[in-house]
Each structure stands twice: as C-alpha cells, then as structure tokens.
Design a protein around this motif. Structure first.
Motif, short mmCIF file in Angstrom:
data_model
loop_
_atom_site.label_atom_id
_atom_site.label_comp_id
_atom_site.label_asym_id
_atom_site.label_seq_id
_atom_site.Cartn_x
_atom_site.Cartn_y
_atom_site.Cartn_z
N SER A 17 52.17 44.67 50.45
CA SER A 17 50.52 45.19 50.37
C SER A 17 50.28 46.53 49.58
CB SER A 17 50.09 45.67 51.63
OG SER A 17 50.16 46.64 52.40
N PHE A 18 49.25 47.22 49.02
CA PHE A 18 49.10 48.08 48.30
C PHE A 18 47.69 49.08 48.89
CE2 PHE A 18 46.80 45.56 45.66
CZ PHE A 18 46.10 46.73 44.10
N SER A 19 47.64 50.29 48.72
CA SER A 19 46.65 51.10 49.75
C SER A 19 46.22 51.55 48.69
CB SER A 19 47.17 51.25 50.71
OG SER A 19 47.33 50.94 51.78
N ASP A 20 45.12 51.90 48.43
CA ASP A 20 43.91 53.07 47.76
C ASP A 20 42.80 53.70 49.14
OD1 ASP A 20 41.91 51.39 47.55
OD2 ASP A 20 42.04 51.85 45.36
N HIS A 21 42.16 54.46 48.61
CA HIS A 21 41.03 55.42 49.24
C HIS A 21 40.19 54.56 50.05
CE1 HIS A 21 39.37 55.14 45.31
NE2 HIS A 21 37.96 55.72 46.12
N SER A 22 40.37 53.41 49.55
CA SER A 22 39.37 52.50 49.51
C SER A 22 40.02 50.92 50.60
CB SER A 22 38.71 51.35 48.70
OG SER A 22 38.07 52.49 47.82
N GLY A 23 41.34 51.33 50.87
CA GLY A 23 41.35 50.51 51.98
C GLY A 23 42.99 49.78 51.56
N THR A 24 43.74 48.76 52.09
CA THR A 24 44.48 48.11 51.99
C THR A 24 44.14 46.47 51.32
OG1 THR A 24 46.06 49.24 53.12
CG2 THR A 24 46.81 47.48 53.29
N CYS A 25 44.56 46.01 50.72
CA CYS A 25 44.84 44.62 50.11
C CYS A 25 46.43 44.17 50.41
CB CYS A 25 44.40 44.50 48.42
SG CYS A 25 43.84 43.39 47.66
N ARG A 26 46.04 43.27 51.35
CA ARG A 26 46.94 42.44 51.77
C ARG A 26 47.59 41.01 50.83
NH1 ARG A 26 48.32 45.60 55.45
NH2 ARG A 26 46.63 46.04 56.91
N ALA A 27 49.37 40.38 51.48
CA ALA A 27 49.23 38.91 50.53
C ALA A 27 47.89 38.39 51.05
CB ALA A 27 50.36 38.89 51.18
N GLY A 28 47.11 38.11 49.71
CA GLY A 28 46.44 36.96 49.87
C GLY A 28 44.57 36.86 49.52
N GLN A 29 44.82 38.00 49.20
CA GLN A 29 43.59 38.81 49.25
C GLN A 29 43.23 39.07 47.85
OE1 GLN A 29 43.42 42.01 52.70
NE2 GLN A 29 42.36 40.73 53.22
N HIS A 67 46.97 58.86 40.35
CA HIS A 67 45.61 58.58 39.98
C HIS A 67 45.43 58.82 37.87
CE1 HIS A 67 41.31 60.31 40.92
NE2 HIS A 67 41.17 60.92 40.00
N HIS A 68 44.34 57.59 38.33
CA HIS A 68 43.75 57.15 37.04
C HIS A 68 42.86 56.81 36.94
CE1 HIS A 68 45.77 54.47 39.31
NE2 HIS A 68 44.86 52.70 39.04
N GLU A 69 42.13 56.23 35.84
CA GLU A 69 40.44 55.38 35.54
C GLU A 69 41.35 54.59 35.61
OE1 GLU A 69 37.09 56.32 33.20
OE2 GLU A 69 37.94 57.53 33.78
N HIS A 70 39.93 52.95 35.92
CA HIS A 70 40.02 51.69 35.04
C HIS A 70 39.29 51.86 33.44
CE1 HIS A 70 42.57 49.78 37.82
NE2 HIS A 70 42.10 50.89 38.45
N VAL A 71 39.75 51.35 32.43
CA VAL A 71 38.89 51.50 31.36
C VAL A 71 37.73 51.26 31.29
CG1 VAL A 71 38.93 52.14 29.32
CG2 VAL A 71 40.72 53.77 30.56
N ALA A 72 38.43 49.45 31.75
CA ALA A 72 37.14 48.09 32.09
C ALA A 72 37.90 47.65 33.27
CB ALA A 72 38.06 47.32 30.42
N LEU A 73 36.80 47.10 33.20
CA LEU A 73 36.88 45.56 35.02
C LEU A 73 38.70 45.62 35.14
CD1 LEU A 73 36.42 43.42 36.87
CD2 LEU A 73 36.75 41.74 35.24
N GLU A 74 39.98 45.49 35.89
CA GLU A 74 40.82 44.74 36.26
C GLU A 74 40.64 44.15 37.69
OE1 GLU A 74 44.32 47.49 37.77
OE2 GLU A 74 43.46 47.13 39.15
N GLN A 75 41.04 43.25 37.76
CA GLN A 75 41.47 42.43 38.58
C GLN A 75 43.23 42.17 39.30
OE1 GLN A 75 39.31 38.59 38.03
NE2 GLN A 75 39.57 39.11 35.74
N THR A 76 43.16 41.69 40.52
CA THR A 76 44.20 41.87 41.35
C THR A 76 44.93 40.78 42.52
OG1 THR A 76 45.01 44.41 40.65
CG2 THR A 76 46.11 43.34 42.48
N PHE A 77 45.76 40.42 41.66
CA PHE A 77 45.82 39.17 43.09
C PHE A 77 46.97 39.69 43.72
CE2 PHE A 77 47.05 35.73 45.44
CZ PHE A 77 46.52 35.04 46.02
N VAL A 78 47.12 39.75 45.29
CA VAL A 78 48.26 40.62 46.05
C VAL A 78 49.13 38.79 46.45
CG1 VAL A 78 49.19 41.72 47.81
CG2 VAL A 78 47.76 42.49 46.57
N LEU A 79 50.69 39.28 46.31
CA LEU A 79 51.02 37.00 46.34
C LEU A 79 52.45 37.70 47.41
CD1 LEU A 79 52.28 37.24 42.80
CD2 LEU A 79 50.78 35.93 43.97
N GLU A 80 52.43 39.41 47.25
CA GLU A 80 53.80 39.49 48.92
C GLU A 80 53.24 40.74 48.86
OE1 GLU A 80 57.58 39.22 47.94
OE2 GLU A 80 57.38 36.76 46.89
#
Length: 122
Positions: free
Chosen positions: A78-90, A63-76
């Motif tokens: 997937s990773f998930s959180d309570h909002s859903g799963t972000c897959r390669a290319g997303q 559990h952590h807080e994003h103190v400022a804007l964070e951006q992520t692009f998945v290359l290979e």
C-alpha cells in the motif's frame, strides 16, 4: 527496455503495431528518491510513461505536482497520502494540478501511468 529500445514487431509473433515488453528482463532503475525504483515499460518524447514502481518499506516521495492526469494501480502492499491509503487491488487517479507527498509504511509494488512528468518541490 522501453519503447525507445524495443521497437514494434521485434519479439516473436509481435505485430508491427504492438510493442511487447518482456517485463522480467527490464532492469530496475533508481528513481532518484531513496527506496523507490522503477522499470520504465513505455516512454514517449512528450513525457508519457508507463512504469512499474517498487517502493521499499518507509519510502517517501516528496511534495510534487501532477502536471497532467496520473493513474496508479497497486499490485502489492500500500501507499498513502493526505487523502488516504491505496491498497493492493485498488486504483487511484489524480487530476492535473493536484499536489501531495506520498509514502509507504509496508512497501508496495504498483503500475503507474503518467501523461507528463511530475514537478517536484524542494
């Protein structure tokens, strides 16, 4: 190798206002979280970072807080959180003040952009 070790113009044909990073030569470093390593590609004194992150299957970020804007692009993978799963290319971005845990079942490789370091709880 990051902005602190590679100054602008140090690679052949690199203009003085650019800092080219030879990503394959940057070593993987442990993040302090089991199964998650990163290559710090750019870092400033204010805490802004661009990182290539490698998550092993089953890795979890607590559990952590994003103190400022964070951006992520998945290359290979997937990773998930309570909002859903972000897959390669997303791509996903998180607002300042957002909190979550993150995990991967299959493992993933991502590039992430942080304006400030995250704050971790527990």
């Amino acid at each position: 190798m990051n902005v602190e070790t590679l100054q602008p113009g140090t690679l052949p044909d690199s203009p003085a206002d650019s800092a080219l990073v030879d990503v394959p030569s940057v070593p993987w470093q442990p993040t302090g979280f089991t199964g998650i390593d990163w290559k710090i590609l750019m870092e400033t004194e204010s805490g802004m970072r661009t990182v290539l992150m490698r998550w092993a299957p089953g890795a979890r970020l607590p559990h952590h807080e994003h103190v400022a804007l964070e951006q992520t692009f998945v290359l290979e993978g997937s990773f998930s959180d309570h909002s859903g799963t972000c897959r390669a290319g997303q791509y996903v971005w998180r607002r300042a003040g957002s909190r979550h845990d993150a995990w991967t079942d299959e493992g993933c490789l991502m590039i992430a952009f942080f304006l400030k370091p995250n704050t971790f709880f527990g």
